[in-house]
Design an enzyme around this catalytic site. Sequence first.
Site, mmCIF file in Angstrom:
data_model
loop_
_atom_site.group_PDB
_atom_site.id
_atom_site.type_symbol
_atom_site.label_atom_id
_atom_site.label_comp_id
_atom_site.label_asym_id
_atom_site.label_seq_id
_atom_site.Cartn_x
_atom_site.Cartn_y
_atom_site.Cartn_z
ATOM 1 N N LEU A 151 0.836 -1.227 0.011
ATOM 2 C CA LEU A 151 -0.015 0.151 -0.070
ATOM 3 C C LEU A 151 0.737 1.114 0.059
ATOM 4 O O LEU A 151 0.631 2.374 -0.610
ATOM 5 C CB LEU A 151 -1.028 -0.018 1.159
ATOM 6 C CG LEU A 151 -1.757 1.298 1.225
ATOM 7 C CD1 LEU A 151 -2.826 1.354 0.334
ATOM 8 C CD2 LEU A 151 -2.549 1.293 2.589
ATOM 9 N N TYR A 152 1.815 1.172 0.643
ATOM 10 C CA TYR A 152 3.037 2.210 0.794
ATOM 11 C C TYR A 152 3.428 2.506 -0.634
ATOM 12 O O TYR A 152 3.381 3.814 -0.989
ATOM 13 C CB TYR A 152 4.127 1.943 1.495
ATOM 14 C CG TYR A 152 5.178 3.083 1.452
ATOM 15 C CD1 TYR A 152 5.321 4.282 2.102
ATOM 16 C CD2 TYR A 152 6.494 2.680 0.760
ATOM 17 C CE1 TYR A 152 6.168 5.417 1.977
ATOM 18 C CE2 TYR A 152 7.597 3.524 0.800
ATOM 19 C CZ TYR A 152 7.526 4.877 1.307
ATOM 20 O OH TYR A 152 8.313 5.530 1.254
ATOM 21 N N ALA A 153 3.792 1.805 -1.502
ATOM 22 C CA ALA A 153 4.145 1.840 -2.821
ATOM 23 C C ALA A 153 3.112 2.289 -3.815
ATOM 24 O O ALA A 153 3.357 3.214 -4.414
ATOM 25 C CB ALA A 153 4.742 0.834 -3.446
ATOM 26 N N THR A 155 0.467 4.378 -2.696
ATOM 27 C CA THR A 155 0.461 5.672 -2.514
ATOM 28 C C THR A 155 1.389 6.721 -3.163
ATOM 29 O O THR A 155 1.039 7.817 -3.617
ATOM 30 C CB THR A 155 0.272 6.071 -0.752
ATOM 31 O OG1 THR A 155 1.568 5.684 -0.328
ATOM 32 C CG2 THR A 155 -0.811 5.336 -0.214
#
Length: 335
Positions: A151-153, A155
């Site tokens: 999810l970090y990537a 965003t």
Amino acid sequence: MKVLVTGSAGFIGSHVAIRLLERGDEVIGFDNLSDYYDVGLKQARLARFSDHPNYTHVQADLADRAAVEATFATHKPQRVIHLAAQAGVRYAAENPHVYVSSNVTGFLHVIEGCRHHGVEHLVFASTSSVYGANTHMPFSEHQSTEHPLTLYAATKKANEMMAHSYAHLYGLPCTGLRFFTVYGPWGRPDMALFLFTKAILAGEPIRVFNHGKHKRSFTYIDDIVEGVIRTLDQVPAANPQWRGDAPDPANSSAPYRLYNIGNEQPVELLTYIQVLERSLGREAKMQMLPLQAGDVPDTEADVSDLISATGYRPEVSVEEGVAAFVDWYRSYYRQ
């Protein structure tokens, strides 16, 4: 010039703020001092420059639209370096909402501020994690990044796409920087080097994922800062030669660019640990584990575009960088 630096109490942001102040720029720092990790460390970073006559601090959250709008309206920055974000790949499994609030909604508030207040150039942090399932080495900005694994990537990929749309619609010059595994003095406590150092000095085992076989383009903080400053000074222009029938992800007909910033020489994790052992004068007790979900086996940075555009190539070796971190760690924690 007057530069807004978001995340000014963070690892990269604090180093960038100091460099800008040293060269005579005026800096408006924006940070919410979140408790994701030790707030005392963030305050100590700020203390290194918070009393500088050209520094102004705003303590607020990027998700607070009114606070971001007020910052732009009051301080009127000429350029913006957007480094604030909810960091960490694995924390998203516990708290996904904070990633969207900070990294997507917060980014929208910043880019809207840039749009409405005539900002000359927005430089923003992305990540090598956007390369996701891609296994073609080295990672190049000209490759597809359509398959993020965390999810970090996702965003950060969203940030890149949002920035392009604003560059196209409003002519806002935007440069995205994909950082590769940053380390060094004043680093984040949730990063591998910090965790390893703390555990080894305490005589505790370290968790070594993928049995230490994966490689990373470990990039020293000074190399990252130099890349940020140089790209800040290179305002991208529209590219009339760009072809929509064969689109290049790294640039555009709009004033938009993407650059990798990473060391060109990837290092195996076990080698990285051996360098740390030599710097500490102690052996690590290692708990060997399989690759974690969401991790990629290897990263390797192609920085030819960065070199071409700025004349700079990240160059600090892991031997130099790890030794500098250990010196800082022992001094800061009195060990």
